[in-house]
Design a protein around this motif. Structure first.
Motif, PDB file in Angstrom:
ATOM      1  N   GLY A  73      41.084  35.108  28.945  1.00 55.05           N
ATOM      2  CA  GLY A  73      41.563  33.865  29.765  1.00 55.05           C
ATOM      3  C   GLY A  73      40.375  32.718  29.711  1.00 55.05           C
ATOM      4  O   GLY A  73      40.778  31.613  29.551  1.00 55.05           O
ATOM      5  N   ALA A  74      39.091  32.939  29.837  1.00 52.58           N
ATOM      6  CA  ALA A  74      38.127  32.082  29.612  1.00 52.58           C
ATOM      7  C   ALA A  74      38.025  31.416  28.399  1.00 52.58           C
ATOM      8  O   ALA A  74      37.741  30.235  28.360  1.00 52.58           O
ATOM      9  N   VAL A  75      38.502  31.880  27.252  1.00 48.39           N
ATOM     10  CA  VAL A  75      38.551  31.237  25.994  1.00 48.39           C
ATOM     11  C   VAL A  75      40.039  30.227  25.996  1.00 48.39           C
ATOM     12  O   VAL A  75      39.781  29.230  25.328  1.00 48.39           O
ATOM     13  N   ASP A  76      40.851  30.575  26.804  1.00 49.65           N
ATOM     14  CA  ASP A  76      42.021  29.813  27.009  1.00 49.65           C
ATOM     15  C   ASP A  76      41.917  28.866  28.255  1.00 49.65           C
ATOM     16  O   ASP A  76      42.951  28.335  28.774  1.00 49.65           O
ATOM     17  N   ALA A  77      40.437  28.825  28.676  1.00 45.97           N
ATOM     18  CA  ALA A  77      40.131  27.529  29.705  1.00 45.97           C
ATOM     19  C   ALA A  77      40.735  27.979  31.055  1.00 45.97           C
ATOM     20  O   ALA A  77      41.260  27.320  31.821  1.00 45.97           O
ATOM     21  N   ILE A  78      40.913  29.454  31.344  1.00 44.66           N
ATOM     22  CA  ILE A  78      41.237  29.900  32.432  1.00 44.66           C
ATOM     23  C   ILE A  78      40.077  30.544  33.241  1.00 44.66           C
ATOM     24  O   ILE A  78      39.224  31.305  32.488  1.00 44.66           O
ATOM     25  N   ASN A  79      39.282  30.078  34.331  1.00 44.98           N
ATOM     26  CA  ASN A  79      38.024  30.625  34.785  1.00 44.98           C
ATOM     27  C   ASN A  79      38.123  32.144  35.200  1.00 44.98           C
ATOM     28  O   ASN A  79      39.237  32.555  35.579  1.00 44.98           O
ATOM     29  N   GLY A  80      37.414  32.774  34.907  1.00 47.06           N
ATOM     30  CA  GLY A  80      37.277  34.335  35.533  1.00 47.06           C
ATOM     31  C   GLY A  80      35.899  34.632  36.092  1.00 47.06           C
ATOM     32  O   GLY A  80      34.829  34.222  35.687  1.00 47.06           O
ATOM     33  N   THR A  81      36.123  35.890  37.064  1.00 49.42           N
ATOM     34  CA  THR A  81      34.728  36.354  37.545  1.00 49.42           C
ATOM     35  C   THR A  81      34.990  37.823  37.682  1.00 49.42           C
ATOM     36  O   THR A  81      35.883  38.234  37.987  1.00 49.42           O
ATOM     37  N   ILE A  82      33.871  38.516  37.203  1.00 41.59           N
ATOM     38  CA  ILE A  82      33.799  39.998  37.412  1.00 41.59           C
ATOM     39  C   ILE A  82      32.647  40.204  38.505  1.00 41.59           C
ATOM     40  O   ILE A  82      31.616  40.020  38.204  1.00 41.59           O
ATOM     41  N   ILE A  83      32.884  40.878  39.398  1.00 40.23           N
ATOM     42  CA  ILE A  83      31.936  41.336  40.577  1.00 40.23           C
ATOM     43  C   ILE A  83      31.560  42.834  40.569  1.00 40.23           C
ATOM     44  O   ILE A  83      32.655  43.770  40.552  1.00 40.23           O
ATOM     45  N   THR A  84      30.472  43.236  40.345  1.00 36.35           N
ATOM     46  CA  THR A  84      30.182  44.795  41.045  1.00 36.35           C
ATOM     47  C   THR A  84      29.665  44.799  42.126  1.00 36.35           C
ATOM     48  O   THR A  84      28.703  44.022  42.571  1.00 36.35           O
ATOM     49  N   TYR A  85      30.171  45.691  43.175  1.00 40.22           N
ATOM     50  CA  TYR A  85      29.849  45.649  44.496  1.00 40.22           C
ATOM     51  C   TYR A  85      29.555  47.246  44.600  1.00 40.22           C
ATOM     52  O   TYR A  85      30.317  48.050  44.437  1.00 40.22           O
ATOM     53  N   GLY A  86      28.660  47.644  45.721  1.00 42.68           N
ATOM     54  CA  GLY A  86      28.379  48.991  46.169  1.00 42.68           C
ATOM     55  C   GLY A  86      26.918  49.032  46.821  1.00 42.68           C
ATOM     56  O   GLY A  86      26.303  48.079  46.631  1.00 42.68           O
ATOM     57  N   GLN A  87      26.842  50.332  47.403  1.00 44.20           N
ATOM     58  CA  GLN A  87      25.481  50.297  48.070  1.00 44.20           C
ATOM     59  C   GLN A  87      24.387  50.577  46.865  1.00 44.20           C
ATOM     60  O   GLN A  87      24.616  50.577  45.634  1.00 44.20           O
ATOM     61  N   THR A  88      23.241  50.455  47.272  1.00 43.14           N
ATOM     62  CA  THR A  88      21.995  50.451  46.258  1.00 43.14           C
ATOM     63  C   THR A  88      21.982  51.830  45.654  1.00 43.14           C
ATOM     64  O   THR A  88      22.575  52.737  46.281  1.00 43.14           O
ATOM     65  N   GLY A  89      21.691  51.962  44.156  1.00 41.95           N
ATOM     66  CA  GLY A  89      21.723  53.163  43.522  1.00 41.95           C
ATOM     67  C   GLY A  89      23.286  53.530  43.015  1.00 41.95           C
ATOM     68  O   GLY A  89      23.373  54.665  42.570  1.00 41.95           O
ATOM     69  N   ALA A  90      24.120  52.989  43.238  1.00 44.17           N
ATOM     70  CA  ALA A  90      25.358  53.281  43.104  1.00 44.17           C
ATOM     71  C   ALA A  90      25.896  53.096  41.683  1.00 44.17           C
ATOM     72  O   ALA A  90      27.148  53.367  41.116  1.00 44.17           O
ATOM     73  N   GLY A  91      25.170  52.391  40.849  1.00 46.28           N
ATOM     74  CA  GLY A  91      25.527  52.391  39.559  1.00 46.28           C
ATOM     75  C   GLY A  91      25.958  50.890  38.990  1.00 46.28           C
ATOM     76  O   GLY A  91      26.403  50.577  37.740  1.00 46.28           O
TER      77      GLY A  91
END
Length: 459
Positions: A73-91
Protein backbone atom coordinates in the motif's frame (compact mmCIF):
# COMPACT_ATOMS: atom_id res chain seq x y z
CA UNK A 1 -14.34 1.09 5.97
CA UNK A 2 -12.13 -1.63 7.42
CA UNK A 3 -11.07 -2.45 10.96
CA UNK A 4 -7.56 -2.17 12.31
CA UNK A 5 -5.75 -5.48 11.84
CA UNK A 6 -4.78 -6.88 15.25
CA UNK A 7 -2.60 -9.94 15.78
CA UNK A 8 -1.15 -11.58 18.89
CA UNK A 9 2.29 -13.11 19.34
CA UNK A 10 3.15 -15.38 22.26
CA UNK A 11 6.93 -15.52 22.51
CA UNK A 12 8.83 -18.57 23.80
CA UNK A 13 9.36 -18.85 27.58
CA UNK A 14 12.53 -17.15 28.79
CA UNK A 15 15.09 -18.49 31.26
CA UNK A 16 13.56 -16.73 34.28
CA UNK A 17 10.10 -18.08 33.55
CA UNK A 18 11.44 -21.58 33.01
CA UNK A 19 13.38 -21.51 36.29
CA UNK A 20 10.41 -20.31 38.37
CA UNK A 21 7.45 -22.02 36.65
CA UNK A 22 9.01 -24.71 34.51
CA UNK A 23 7.33 -25.14 31.16
CA UNK A 24 3.86 -24.20 32.48
CA UNK A 25 1.88 -21.82 30.25
CA UNK A 26 -1.37 -19.95 30.79
CA UNK A 27 -2.42 -20.06 27.13
CA UNK A 28 -4.40 -22.77 25.38
CA UNK A 29 -4.71 -22.42 21.62
CA UNK A 30 -8.05 -23.12 19.95
CA UNK A 31 -7.13 -22.34 16.33
CA UNK A 32 -5.18 -19.81 14.27
CA UNK A 33 -7.22 -16.85 15.51
CA UNK A 34 -8.63 -17.86 18.93
CA UNK A 35 -7.26 -18.99 22.28
CA UNK A 36 -8.03 -19.19 25.99
CA UNK A 37 -5.83 -17.59 28.65
CA UNK A 38 -5.97 -18.02 32.42
CA UNK A 39 -5.37 -15.24 34.91
CA UNK A 40 -3.61 -15.57 38.28
CA UNK A 41 -6.80 -16.98 39.82
CA UNK A 42 -7.14 -19.64 37.10
CA UNK A 43 -10.16 -17.86 35.61
CA UNK A 44 -10.40 -18.42 31.85
CA UNK A 45 -10.83 -15.75 29.16
CA UNK A 46 -11.33 -16.40 25.45
CA UNK A 47 -10.03 -14.00 22.79
CA UNK A 48 -10.31 -13.88 19.00
CA UNK A 49 -8.05 -11.77 16.76
CA UNK A 50 -7.12 -11.64 13.07
CA UNK A 51 -4.30 -14.09 13.67
CA UNK A 52 -2.55 -15.66 16.65
CA UNK A 53 1.13 -16.57 16.41
CA UNK A 54 2.03 -19.14 19.03
CA UNK A 55 5.48 -20.13 20.34
CA UNK A 56 7.69 -21.24 17.49
CA UNK A 57 5.94 -19.12 14.84
CA UNK A 58 8.14 -18.00 11.97
CA UNK A 59 9.11 -14.32 11.60
CA UNK A 60 8.32 -14.61 7.89
CA UNK A 61 4.73 -15.67 8.64
CA UNK A 62 4.20 -12.61 10.82
CA UNK A 63 5.53 -10.31 8.11
CA UNK A 64 3.49 -11.83 5.29
CA UNK A 65 0.20 -11.65 7.17
CA UNK A 66 0.65 -8.44 9.15
CA UNK A 67 2.97 -6.19 7.17
CA UNK A 68 3.14 -7.18 3.50
CA UNK A 69 -0.23 -5.65 2.49
CA UNK A 70 0.76 -2.39 4.22
CA UNK A 71 4.14 -2.32 2.46
CA UNK A 72 2.46 -2.75 -0.93
CA UNK A 73 0.00 0.00 0.00
CA UNK A 74 2.82 2.43 0.84
CA UNK A 75 4.27 1.99 -2.66
CA UNK A 76 0.81 2.83 -4.01
CA UNK A 77 0.68 6.06 -1.93
CA UNK A 78 -1.48 4.66 0.88
CA UNK A 79 -0.13 5.46 4.33
CA UNK A 80 0.48 2.55 6.67
CA UNK A 81 1.54 1.95 10.27
CA UNK A 82 2.72 -1.17 12.09
CA UNK A 83 2.80 -1.03 15.90
CA UNK A 84 4.24 -3.51 18.38
CA UNK A 85 2.67 -3.29 21.84
CA UNK A 86 3.03 -5.17 25.13
CA UNK A 87 4.75 -5.35 28.50
CA UNK A 88 8.50 -4.96 28.81
CA UNK A 89 10.34 -8.11 27.81
CA UNK A 90 7.42 -9.42 25.72
CA UNK A 91 9.40 -9.59 22.47
CA UNK A 92 8.42 -6.34 20.73
CA UNK A 93 11.90 -5.23 19.70
CA UNK A 94 12.91 -8.76 18.71
CA UNK A 95 9.83 -8.97 16.48
CA UNK A 96 10.72 -5.61 14.98
CA UNK A 97 14.51 -5.96 14.57
CA UNK A 98 15.35 -9.63 15.03
CA UNK A 99 18.57 -10.50 16.94
CA UNK A 100 20.56 -7.98 14.84
CA UNK A 101 19.53 -5.43 12.27
CA UNK A 102 22.48 -6.14 9.93
CA UNK A 103 24.15 -9.48 10.69
CA UNK A 104 21.14 -11.75 10.88
CA UNK A 105 20.29 -15.02 9.18
CA UNK A 106 17.29 -14.83 6.91
CA UNK A 107 15.02 -16.99 9.07
CA UNK A 108 15.40 -14.68 12.10
CA UNK A 109 15.00 -11.34 10.31
CA UNK A 110 12.49 -9.04 11.98
CA UNK A 111 9.71 -6.95 10.51
CA UNK A 112 12.06 -4.04 9.85
CA UNK A 113 14.47 -5.88 7.55
CA UNK A 114 11.61 -7.56 5.74
CA UNK A 115 9.78 -4.25 5.25
CA UNK A 116 12.92 -2.72 3.71
CA UNK A 117 13.28 -5.63 1.30
CA UNK A 118 9.55 -5.54 0.59
CA UNK A 119 9.57 -1.84 -0.34
CA UNK A 120 12.37 -2.23 -2.89
CA UNK A 121 10.88 -5.45 -4.30
CA UNK A 122 7.51 -3.73 -4.76
CA UNK A 123 9.15 -0.81 -6.57
CA UNK A 124 11.13 -3.12 -8.88
CA UNK A 125 7.98 -5.05 -9.72
CA UNK A 126 5.84 -1.94 -10.19
CA UNK A 127 4.53 -1.36 -13.72
CA UNK A 128 3.70 2.30 -13.16
CA UNK A 129 5.53 4.88 -15.33
CA UNK A 130 6.87 6.87 -12.41
CA UNK A 131 10.08 7.66 -10.55
CA UNK A 132 10.32 6.42 -6.96
CA UNK A 133 12.28 8.01 -4.11
CA UNK A 134 12.51 6.53 -0.60
CA UNK A 135 13.59 8.53 2.42
CA UNK A 136 14.11 7.27 5.95
CA UNK A 137 13.76 9.04 9.30
CA UNK A 138 14.27 7.53 12.73
CA UNK A 139 13.24 9.13 16.02
CA UNK A 140 12.56 8.12 19.58
CA UNK A 141 10.19 9.58 22.14
CA UNK A 142 12.24 9.72 25.31
CA UNK A 143 10.95 11.42 28.47
CA UNK A 144 8.26 13.12 26.32
CA UNK A 145 10.78 14.63 23.92
CA UNK A 146 11.15 13.62 20.28
CA UNK A 147 14.83 12.94 19.53
CA UNK A 148 16.41 12.48 16.11
CA UNK A 149 18.41 9.24 16.18
CA UNK A 150 20.32 10.26 13.05
CA UNK A 151 21.33 13.61 14.57
CA UNK A 152 21.45 13.67 18.37
CA UNK A 153 21.74 17.47 18.41
CA UNK A 154 18.06 17.54 17.43
CA UNK A 155 16.67 16.48 20.79
CA UNK A 156 13.31 18.26 20.84
CA UNK A 157 11.71 17.94 17.41
CA UNK A 158 8.37 19.67 16.99
CA UNK A 159 5.29 17.85 15.71
CA UNK A 160 3.42 19.62 12.89
CA UNK A 161 0.47 18.85 10.65
CA UNK A 162 0.41 19.08 6.86
CA UNK A 163 -2.60 18.86 4.58
CA UNK A 164 -0.73 16.59 2.16
CA UNK A 165 1.55 14.61 4.46
CA UNK A 166 -0.56 14.55 7.64
CA UNK A 167 1.42 14.52 10.89
CA UNK A 168 5.07 15.38 10.26
CA UNK A 169 8.18 15.80 12.41
CA UNK A 170 9.49 19.25 11.59
CA UNK A 171 13.23 19.19 10.93
CA UNK A 172 13.81 15.46 11.46
CA UNK A 173 16.72 14.13 9.41
CA UNK A 174 15.68 12.34 6.23
CA UNK A 175 18.17 9.93 4.68
CA UNK A 176 17.72 9.01 1.02
CA UNK A 177 18.09 5.26 0.53
CA UNK A 178 18.46 3.49 -2.82
CA UNK A 179 18.78 -0.15 -1.73
CA UNK A 180 18.29 -2.48 1.23
CA UNK A 181 21.96 -2.42 2.26
CA UNK A 182 22.00 1.38 2.61
CA UNK A 183 18.76 1.31 4.56
CA UNK A 184 19.94 -1.33 7.05
CA UNK A 185 23.23 0.47 7.61
CA UNK A 186 21.39 3.70 8.38
CA UNK A 187 18.96 1.88 10.66
CA UNK A 188 21.84 0.22 12.48
CA UNK A 189 23.47 3.59 13.23
CA UNK A 190 20.18 4.98 14.50
CA UNK A 191 19.42 1.96 16.69
CA UNK A 192 22.85 2.34 18.32
CA UNK A 193 21.72 5.77 19.59
CA UNK A 194 18.49 4.53 21.13
CA UNK A 195 17.98 4.80 24.91
CA UNK A 196 18.11 1.37 26.60
CA UNK A 197 18.57 0.18 30.17
CA UNK A 198 18.72 -2.96 32.26
CA UNK A 199 15.81 -4.13 34.42
CA UNK A 200 14.96 -7.36 36.19
CA UNK A 201 12.62 -8.19 33.32
CA UNK A 202 15.01 -7.46 30.46
CA UNK A 203 18.80 -7.09 30.15
CA UNK A 204 18.38 -4.51 27.38
CA UNK A 205 15.02 -2.84 27.94
CA UNK A 206 13.90 -0.10 25.54
CA UNK A 207 13.49 3.13 27.50
CA UNK A 208 11.79 4.97 24.66
CA UNK A 209 9.23 4.58 21.90
CA UNK A 210 11.07 4.20 18.60
CA UNK A 211 9.61 5.13 15.21
CA UNK A 212 11.05 4.17 11.84
CA UNK A 213 9.50 6.35 9.13
CA UNK A 214 9.76 5.52 5.42
CA UNK A 215 8.44 8.06 2.91
CA UNK A 216 7.87 6.69 -0.59
CA UNK A 217 7.45 9.40 -3.23
CA UNK A 218 6.21 8.78 -6.78
CA UNK A 219 6.78 11.48 -9.40
CA UNK A 220 4.72 11.33 -12.61
CA UNK A 221 6.47 13.59 -15.11
CA UNK A 222 3.74 13.27 -17.74
CA UNK A 223 0.93 14.93 -15.78
CA UNK A 224 3.09 16.61 -13.10
CA UNK A 225 1.63 14.69 -10.18
CA UNK A 226 3.37 13.53 -7.04
CA UNK A 227 2.13 10.80 -4.73
CA UNK A 228 3.33 10.11 -1.22
CA UNK A 229 3.14 6.93 0.82
CA UNK A 230 4.30 7.05 4.43
CA UNK A 231 5.07 3.85 6.30
CA UNK A 232 5.70 4.00 10.05
CA UNK A 233 6.96 1.14 12.18
CA UNK A 234 6.47 1.93 15.87
CA UNK A 235 8.33 -0.17 18.43
CA UNK A 236 6.71 0.97 21.66
CA UNK A 237 8.44 0.78 25.01
CA UNK A 238 6.84 -1.78 27.29
CA UNK A 239 4.46 -1.13 30.16
CA UNK A 240 6.12 -1.85 33.49
CA UNK A 241 5.29 -2.86 37.04
CA UNK A 242 7.97 -1.47 39.31
CA UNK A 243 7.84 -4.45 41.68
CA UNK A 244 8.73 -6.74 38.77
CA UNK A 245 11.30 -4.59 37.00
CA UNK A 246 13.02 -3.32 40.16
CA UNK A 247 13.26 0.12 38.56
CA UNK A 248 15.07 2.79 40.60
CA UNK A 249 16.39 6.30 40.04
CA UNK A 250 16.62 7.25 36.37
CA UNK A 251 15.12 3.93 35.23
CA UNK A 252 12.11 4.57 37.48
CA UNK A 253 11.57 8.07 36.04
CA UNK A 254 11.75 6.62 32.53
CA UNK A 255 9.20 3.96 33.49
CA UNK A 256 6.78 6.59 34.80
CA UNK A 257 6.97 8.54 31.53
CA UNK A 258 6.57 5.37 29.46
CA UNK A 259 3.50 4.31 31.43
CA UNK A 260 1.99 7.79 31.18
CA UNK A 261 2.27 7.82 27.38
CA UNK A 262 0.85 4.29 27.13
CA UNK A 263 -2.03 5.40 29.36
CA UNK A 264 -2.64 8.31 26.96
CA UNK A 265 -2.66 5.80 24.08
CA UNK A 266 -5.25 3.74 25.94
CA UNK A 267 -7.41 6.82 26.49
CA UNK A 268 -7.32 7.62 22.76
CA UNK A 269 -8.37 4.06 21.91
CA UNK A 270 -11.18 4.20 24.49
CA UNK A 271 -12.41 7.58 23.22
CA UNK A 272 -12.43 6.37 19.62
CA UNK A 273 -14.29 3.14 20.36
CA UNK A 274 -16.76 4.57 22.91
CA UNK A 275 -18.10 7.50 20.92
CA UNK A 276 -21.72 7.66 19.82
CA UNK A 277 -22.18 7.59 16.00
CA UNK A 278 -23.01 11.04 14.65
CA UNK A 279 -22.03 12.77 17.88
CA UNK A 280 -18.71 14.66 17.99
CA UNK A 281 -16.26 13.30 20.54
CA UNK A 282 -13.00 14.84 21.71
CA UNK A 283 -10.10 12.47 21.01
CA UNK A 284 -7.14 13.39 23.30
CA UNK A 285 -4.38 12.98 20.69
CA UNK A 286 -2.45 15.90 22.18
CA UNK A 287 -2.12 14.35 25.64
CA UNK A 288 1.21 12.79 24.66
CA UNK A 289 3.82 12.97 21.91
CA UNK A 290 3.17 9.32 21.07
CA UNK A 291 -0.55 9.72 20.41
CA UNK A 292 0.04 12.96 18.50
CA UNK A 293 2.53 11.30 16.12
CA UNK A 294 0.24 8.28 15.70
CA UNK A 295 -2.84 10.45 15.12
CA UNK A 296 -3.13 9.50 11.43
CA UNK A 297 -2.65 5.80 12.20
CA UNK A 298 -5.23 5.77 14.98
CA UNK A 299 -7.63 8.23 13.37
CA UNK A 300 -8.45 6.10 10.36
CA UNK A 301 -6.27 7.83 7.73
CA UNK A 302 -3.86 4.93 7.49
CA UNK A 303 -3.76 1.18 7.08
CA UNK A 304 -2.79 0.15 10.59
CA UNK A 305 -1.71 -3.18 12.04
CA UNK A 306 -1.12 -3.89 15.72
CA UNK A 307 1.02 -6.76 16.99
CA UNK A 308 0.29 -7.48 20.64
CA UNK A 309 3.33 -9.24 22.10
CA UNK A 310 2.70 -11.40 25.19
CA UNK A 311 4.39 -13.83 27.51
CA UNK A 312 2.68 -17.24 27.77
CA UNK A 313 3.89 -17.70 31.36
CA UNK A 314 1.54 -17.65 34.39
CA UNK A 315 4.08 -15.27 35.96
CA UNK A 316 2.99 -12.54 33.48
CA UNK A 317 -0.67 -13.47 33.01
CA UNK A 318 -2.06 -10.20 34.40
CA UNK A 319 0.12 -8.09 32.08
CA UNK A 320 -0.71 -10.33 29.13
CA UNK A 321 -4.43 -9.94 29.84
CA UNK A 322 -4.06 -6.16 29.93
CA UNK A 323 -2.29 -6.24 26.55
CA UNK A 324 -4.95 -8.49 25.04
CA UNK A 325 -7.79 -6.28 26.27
CA UNK A 326 -6.06 -3.29 24.70
CA UNK A 327 -5.81 -5.17 21.40
CA UNK A 328 -9.45 -6.26 21.56
CA UNK A 329 -10.49 -2.63 22.00
CA UNK A 330 -8.28 -1.44 19.16
CA UNK A 331 -9.87 -4.01 16.86
CA UNK A 332 -13.01 -1.86 16.76
CA UNK A 333 -11.23 1.16 15.21
CA UNK A 334 -12.37 1.76 11.65
CA UNK A 335 -10.13 3.06 8.88
CA UNK A 336 -10.98 4.92 5.67
CA UNK A 337 -7.68 5.25 3.83
CA UNK A 338 -6.98 7.31 0.74
CA UNK A 339 -4.18 8.00 -1.71
CA UNK A 340 -1.97 10.98 -0.81
CA UNK A 341 -1.50 13.04 -3.98
CA UNK A 342 -0.37 16.58 -4.79
CA UNK A 343 -0.77 18.12 -8.23
CA UNK A 344 1.62 20.76 -9.52
CA UNK A 345 -1.06 23.47 -9.60
CA UNK A 346 -0.07 26.14 -7.08
CA UNK A 347 -2.99 28.46 -7.72
CA UNK A 348 -5.60 25.73 -7.27
CA UNK A 349 -3.79 24.61 -4.13
CA UNK A 350 -3.93 28.08 -2.62
CA UNK A 351 -7.61 28.51 -3.52
CA UNK A 352 -8.54 25.18 -1.97
CA UNK A 353 -6.68 25.95 1.24
CA UNK A 354 -8.18 29.42 1.44
CA UNK A 355 -11.71 28.08 0.94
CA UNK A 356 -11.45 25.34 3.57
CA UNK A 357 -9.86 27.50 6.24
CA UNK A 358 -12.06 30.50 5.47
CA UNK A 359 -15.23 28.42 5.93
CA UNK A 360 -14.06 27.24 9.34
CA UNK A 361 -13.06 30.79 10.26
CA UNK A 362 -16.51 32.18 9.41
CA UNK A 363 -18.32 29.41 11.33
CA UNK A 364 -16.33 30.22 14.47
CA UNK A 365 -16.75 33.98 14.15
CA UNK A 366 -20.46 33.51 13.48
CA UNK A 367 -20.87 31.61 16.73
CA UNK A 368 -19.07 34.37 18.62
CA UNK A 369 -21.33 37.04 17.12
CA UNK A 370 -24.34 35.32 18.70
CA UNK A 371 -23.22 36.34 22.21
CA UNK A 372 -20.77 39.22 21.66
CA UNK A 373 -20.78 42.70 20.14
CA UNK A 374 -19.27 43.32 16.71
CA UNK A 375 -16.41 45.29 18.28
CA UNK A 376 -15.55 42.44 20.67
CA UNK A 377 -15.61 39.86 17.88
CA UNK A 378 -13.37 42.06 15.74
CA UNK A 379 -10.89 42.37 18.62
CA UNK A 380 -10.88 38.59 19.18
CA UNK A 381 -10.33 38.02 15.46
CA UNK A 382 -7.20 40.18 15.60
CA UNK A 383 -5.99 38.30 18.67
CA UNK A 384 -6.58 34.96 16.91
CA UNK A 385 -4.45 36.11 13.99
CA UNK A 386 -1.64 37.21 16.33
CA UNK A 387 -1.76 33.87 18.18
CA UNK A 388 -1.70 31.87 14.93
CA UNK A 389 -5.16 30.37 15.42
CA UNK A 390 -6.35 32.26 12.31
CA UNK A 391 -4.21 33.46 9.43
CA UNK A 392 -4.61 36.67 7.48
CA UNK A 393 -6.53 35.79 4.27
CA UNK A 394 -4.85 38.69 2.48
CA UNK A 395 -1.37 37.23 2.99
CA UNK A 396 -0.13 34.74 0.37
CA UNK A 397 2.70 33.70 2.68
CA UNK A 398 0.21 32.84 5.39
CA UNK A 399 -1.83 30.77 2.94
CA UNK A 400 1.24 28.74 2.03
CA UNK A 401 2.10 28.28 5.69
CA UNK A 402 -1.44 27.15 6.38
CA UNK A 403 -1.18 24.60 3.58
CA UNK A 404 1.99 23.10 5.05
CA UNK A 405 0.98 23.22 8.67
CA UNK A 406 -2.73 24.17 8.84
CA UNK A 407 -1.52 26.22 11.81
CA UNK A 408 -0.84 22.91 13.59
CA UNK A 409 -4.18 23.21 15.34
CA UNK A 410 -7.26 21.14 14.54
CA UNK A 411 -10.73 22.55 14.06
CA UNK A 412 -11.83 20.65 17.14
CA UNK A 413 -9.38 22.59 19.30
CA UNK A 414 -10.75 25.84 17.86
CA UNK A 415 -14.29 24.87 18.72
CA UNK A 416 -13.13 24.00 22.21
CA UNK A 417 -11.56 27.44 22.49
CA UNK A 418 -14.82 29.03 21.31
CA UNK A 419 -16.75 27.16 23.97
CA UNK A 420 -14.32 28.40 26.62
CA UNK A 421 -14.66 31.93 25.28
CA UNK A 422 -18.45 31.65 25.36
CA UNK A 423 -18.25 30.66 29.00
CA UNK A 424 -15.93 33.60 29.57
CA UNK A 425 -18.39 35.93 27.86
CA UNK A 426 -21.09 35.13 30.41
CA UNK A 427 -18.64 35.84 33.21
CA UNK A 428 -17.63 39.10 31.54
CA UNK A 429 -21.30 40.08 31.22
CA UNK A 430 -21.85 39.53 34.92
CA UNK A 431 -18.73 41.50 35.80
CA UNK A 432 -19.72 44.29 33.42
CA UNK A 433 -23.19 44.44 34.97
CA UNK A 434 -21.63 44.74 38.43
CA UNK A 435 -19.28 47.48 37.22
CA UNK A 436 -22.16 49.37 35.62
CA UNK A 437 -24.13 49.14 38.86
CA UNK A 438 -21.16 50.50 40.82
CA UNK A 439 -20.68 53.26 38.26
CA UNK A 440 -24.34 54.18 38.44
CA UNK A 441 -24.21 54.23 42.23
CA UNK A 442 -21.11 56.48 42.10
CA UNK A 443 -22.80 58.84 39.67
CA UNK A 444 -25.88 59.00 41.86
CA UNK A 445 -23.75 59.69 44.93
CA UNK A 446 -21.87 62.46 43.08
CA UNK A 447 -25.13 64.00 41.86
CA UNK A 448 -26.51 64.11 45.39
CA UNK A 449 -23.32 65.69 46.66
CA UNK A 450 -23.71 68.44 44.07
CA UNK A 451 -27.31 69.03 45.23
CA UNK A 452 -26.32 69.14 48.88
CA UNK A 453 -23.28 71.45 48.45
CA UNK A 454 -25.25 74.66 47.63
CA UNK A 455 -27.41 74.12 50.73
CA UNK A 456 -24.28 73.80 52.86
CA UNK A 457 -22.94 77.06 51.44
CA UNK A 458 -26.22 78.87 52.25
CA UNK A 459 -26.18 77.59 55.82
Amino acid sequence: MSSMKVCVLFRPLNSKELSEFGDAVSVQGINSDSFIIKDEKEQEFEFTFDRVFYQGSEQADIYEFLALPIVQGAVDAINGTIITYGQTGAGKTYSMEGPSIVDCENKKKGLLQRVVDGLFDAIVNSEKPSKYTIKLSMVEIYMEKVRDLFDLSKDNIQIKESKVHGIILNGATEVAISNSTEALQSLSSGIANRAVGETQMNMSSSRSHCLYIFTVQQDFAKDKRTKFGKLILADLAGSEKVEKTGAEGKILEEAKTINQSLTALGKVINAMTSCTPGKPTHIPYRDSKLTRILQDALGGCSQTALLCCCSPSPFNSSESLSTLRFGARAKHIKASVHVSCKEDLDCNKAIAVYTNVDESRERILGKLRETMTAEDVQLLEKLFVLEGIFFDPNSVDEIEAAYEDVTSRTISSLHKAVEELSTGVEKMKRENAALKARLKASEEFYRRQLEIRPLCLIL
